[in-house]
Design a protein around this motif. Sequence first.
Motif, PDB file in Angstrom:
ATOM      1  N   SER A   1       0.802  -1.218   0.000  1.00 31.53           N
ATOM      2  CA  SER A   1       0.000   0.000   0.000  1.00 31.53           C
ATOM      3  C   SER A   1       0.839   1.275   0.000  1.00 31.53           C
ATOM      4  N   HIS A   2       2.151   1.149   0.181  1.00 34.44           N
ATOM      5  CA  HIS A   2       3.009   2.345   0.217  1.00 34.44           C
ATOM      6  C   HIS A   2       4.448   1.929  -0.067  1.00 34.44           C
ATOM      7  N   VAL A   3       5.144   2.743  -0.864  1.00 35.84           N
ATOM      8  CA  VAL A   3       6.561   2.507  -1.146  1.00 35.84           C
ATOM      9  C   VAL A   3       7.292   3.844  -1.089  1.00 35.84           C
ATOM     10  N   ASN A   4       8.428   3.852  -0.407  1.00 33.38           N
ATOM     11  CA  ASN A   4       9.313   5.016  -0.378  1.00 33.38           C
ATOM     12  C   ASN A   4      10.701   4.528  -0.767  1.00 33.38           C
ATOM     13  N   ALA A   5      11.114   4.855  -1.991  1.00 33.15           N
ATOM     14  CA  ALA A   5      12.404   4.378  -2.509  1.00 33.15           C
ATOM     15  C   ALA A   5      13.362   5.533  -2.760  1.00 33.15           C
ATOM     16  N   LYS A   6      13.309   6.546  -1.919  1.00 34.10           N
ATOM     17  CA  LYS A   6      14.105   7.750  -2.129  1.00 34.10           C
ATOM     18  C   LYS A   6      15.523   7.677  -1.558  1.00 34.10           C
ATOM     19  N   TYR A   7      15.741   6.856  -0.543  1.00 31.72           N
ATOM     20  CA  TYR A   7      16.927   7.030   0.289  1.00 31.72           C
ATOM     21  C   TYR A   7      17.987   5.956   0.098  1.00 31.72           C
ATOM     22  N   PRO A   8      19.270   6.342   0.194  1.00 30.58           N
ATOM     23  CA  PRO A   8      20.378   5.386   0.045  1.00 30.58           C
ATOM     24  C   PRO A   8      20.513   4.496   1.269  1.00 30.58           C
ATOM     25  N   GLY A   9      21.323   3.453   1.118  1.00 26.36           N
ATOM     26  CA  GLY A   9      21.430   2.412   2.126  1.00 26.36           C
ATOM     27  C   GLY A   9      21.938   2.841   3.485  1.00 26.36           C
ATOM     28  N   SER A  10      22.651   3.963   3.573  1.00 29.30           N
ATOM     29  CA  SER A  10      23.188   4.376   4.860  1.00 29.30           C
ATOM     30  C   SER A  10      22.144   5.035   5.758  1.00 29.30           C
ATOM     31  N   MET A  11      20.973   5.363   5.210  1.00 32.01           N
ATOM     32  CA  MET A  11      19.940   6.021   6.003  1.00 32.01           C
ATOM     33  C   MET A  11      19.271   5.028   6.954  1.00 32.01           C
ATOM     34  N   HIS A  12      18.958   5.487   8.170  1.00 32.73           N
ATOM     35  CA  HIS A  12      18.297   4.638   9.161  1.00 32.73           C
ATOM     36  C   HIS A  12      16.799   4.593   8.887  1.00 32.73           C
ATOM     37  N   ASP A  13      16.165   3.456   9.201  1.00 31.73           N
ATOM     38  CA  ASP A  13      14.735   3.309   8.963  1.00 31.73           C
ATOM     39  C   ASP A  13      13.915   4.389   9.664  1.00 31.73           C
ATOM     40  N   ALA A  14      14.324   4.761  10.882  1.00 28.71           N
ATOM     41  CA  ALA A  14      13.575   5.775  11.630  1.00 28.71           C
ATOM     42  C   ALA A  14      13.647   7.131  10.925  1.00 28.71           C
ATOM     43  N   PHE A  15      14.809   7.454  10.350  1.00 34.23           N
ATOM     44  CA  PHE A  15      14.961   8.711   9.605  1.00 34.23           C
ATOM     45  C   PHE A  15      14.046   8.710   8.383  1.00 34.23           C
ATOM     46  N   ILE A  16      13.999   7.581   7.670  1.00 32.05           N
ATOM     47  CA  ILE A  16      13.163   7.491   6.472  1.00 32.05           C
ATOM     48  C   ILE A  16      11.695   7.651   6.843  1.00 32.05           C
ATOM     49  N   LEU A  17      11.284   7.038   7.956  1.00 32.51           N
ATOM     50  CA  LEU A  17       9.899   7.154   8.392  1.00 32.51           C
ATOM     51  C   LEU A  17       9.548   8.599   8.743  1.00 32.51           C
ATOM     52  N   ARG A  18      10.445   9.277   9.464  1.00 34.61           N
ATOM     53  CA  ARG A  18      10.170  10.661   9.854  1.00 34.61           C
ATOM     54  C   ARG A  18       9.995  11.573   8.650  1.00 34.61           C
ATOM     55  N   ASN A  19      10.698  11.259   7.558  1.00 34.70           N
ATOM     56  CA  ASN A  19      10.665  12.108   6.375  1.00 34.70           C
ATOM     57  C   ASN A  19       9.792  11.531   5.259  1.00 34.70           C
ATOM     58  N   SER A  20       8.925  10.629   5.619  1.00 31.20           N
ATOM     59  CA  SER A  20       8.063   9.969   4.649  1.00 31.20           C
ATOM     60  C   SER A  20       6.660  10.555   4.687  1.00 31.20           C
ATOM     61  N   SER A  21       5.985  10.532   3.544  1.00 34.12           N
ATOM     62  CA  SER A  21       4.606  11.008   3.492  1.00 34.12           C
ATOM     63  C   SER A  21       3.677  10.147   4.328  1.00 34.12           C
ATOM     64  N   ILE A  22       4.075   8.895   4.608  1.00 41.65           N
ATOM     65  CA  ILE A  22       3.216   8.020   5.389  1.00 41.65           C
ATOM     66  C   ILE A  22       3.044   8.553   6.809  1.00 41.65           C
ATOM     67  N   THR A  23       4.052   9.295   7.317  1.00 42.33           N
ATOM     68  CA  THR A  23       3.923   9.902   8.642  1.00 42.33           C
ATOM     69  C   THR A  23       2.802  10.926   8.656  1.00 42.33           C
ATOM     70  N   TYR A  24       2.715  11.728   7.601  1.00 44.61           N
ATOM     71  CA  TYR A  24       1.643  12.721   7.484  1.00 44.61           C
ATOM     72  C   TYR A  24       0.295  12.028   7.356  1.00 44.61           C
ATOM     73  N   VAL A  25       0.249  10.975   6.551  1.00 53.63           N
ATOM     74  CA  VAL A  25      -1.005  10.239   6.352  1.00 53.63           C
ATOM     75  C   VAL A  25      -1.504   9.667   7.677  1.00 53.63           C
ATOM     76  N   MET A  26      -0.604   9.056   8.449  1.00 54.35           N
ATOM     77  CA  MET A  26      -1.002   8.459   9.717  1.00 54.35           C
ATOM     78  C   MET A  26      -1.421   9.524  10.723  1.00 54.35           C
ATOM     79  N   ALA A  27      -0.806  10.710  10.657  1.00 51.60           N
ATOM     80  CA  ALA A  27      -1.215  11.799  11.541  1.00 51.60           C
ATOM     81  C   ALA A  27      -2.651  12.224  11.238  1.00 51.60           C
ATOM     82  N   GLN A  28      -2.997  12.232   9.956  1.00 50.35           N
ATOM     83  CA  GLN A  28      -4.360  12.586   9.567  1.00 50.35           C
ATOM     84  C   GLN A  28      -5.363  11.521  10.009  1.00 50.35           C
ATOM     85  N   LEU A  29      -4.910  10.274  10.118  1.00 48.73           N
ATOM     86  CA  LEU A  29      -5.797   9.178  10.498  1.00 48.73           C
ATOM     87  C   LEU A  29      -5.789   8.911  11.999  1.00 48.73           C
TER      88      LEU A  29
END
Length: 235
Positions: free
Chosen positions: A178-206
């Motif tokens: 239901s969601h894919v974020n393929a913007k970030y290189p391998g050195s990025m931490h999962d928590a960083f990707i989540l914080r900067n992902s549109s899914i965070t905004y979507v979940m805030a709205q829900l």
Amino acid sequence: MNRRWRPAPVYRPLVDLATKDDRHIILTYRLERATITKLCAQLEPHLISAIRHPTGIPPLVQVLSVLHFLANGSFQVTVGLAAGMSQPMSSIVLTRVLSALIKHMRSYIVFPQVEDLSTVKADFYAMGHIPNITGAIDGTHIAFVTHLPRRNEQVFRNRKSFHSMDVQMVRLADQYISHVNAKYPGSMHDAFILRNSSITYVMAQLHRHKVWLIGIPGQGQRNVTKRRMGGKEEL
């Protein structure tokens, strides 16, 4: 000037869904027969225009070749032999089919709407008896097999010491993504990707609907509940 006449090449496909049973199709292509047929019909306008003559590679064979490659991770020469194509042609077909798929990906990768939340939560509860879950989130490293990035090569090296993209995905209980974020290189931490992902905004709205994503430790805790479960574009 006299030119030597050469007959047009005749393509002889080595794959035919009609001769395969359903179990073999799922093991080889990871999709059911009906889904493959529907996908071919959707992609055919993009693929048939690239065929230069009537004896070119049929759209069905192009799609099957790429599905085989994606499902099994085989080298292109192996997939080419299975589909009756050379390695150079397999590479061309791979690019052609992936480009066609990208044009339709927003029809398939869709996050549940508000009216769908009750069904989604019920599906997850039936699976693991965890209430109010609307998706399972995790990151996976997609490795660079051959050509490494020329610029900022070091940022693509992950903690396992190989070069990759760190791809964040959310899936539903029925295996749909239901969601894919393929913007970030391998050195990025999962928590960083989540914080900067549109899914965070979507979940805030829900949030007022009291729904959560479920993930493993390391994802962070922004509308993501942590549970231990066993042992260039964002959508």
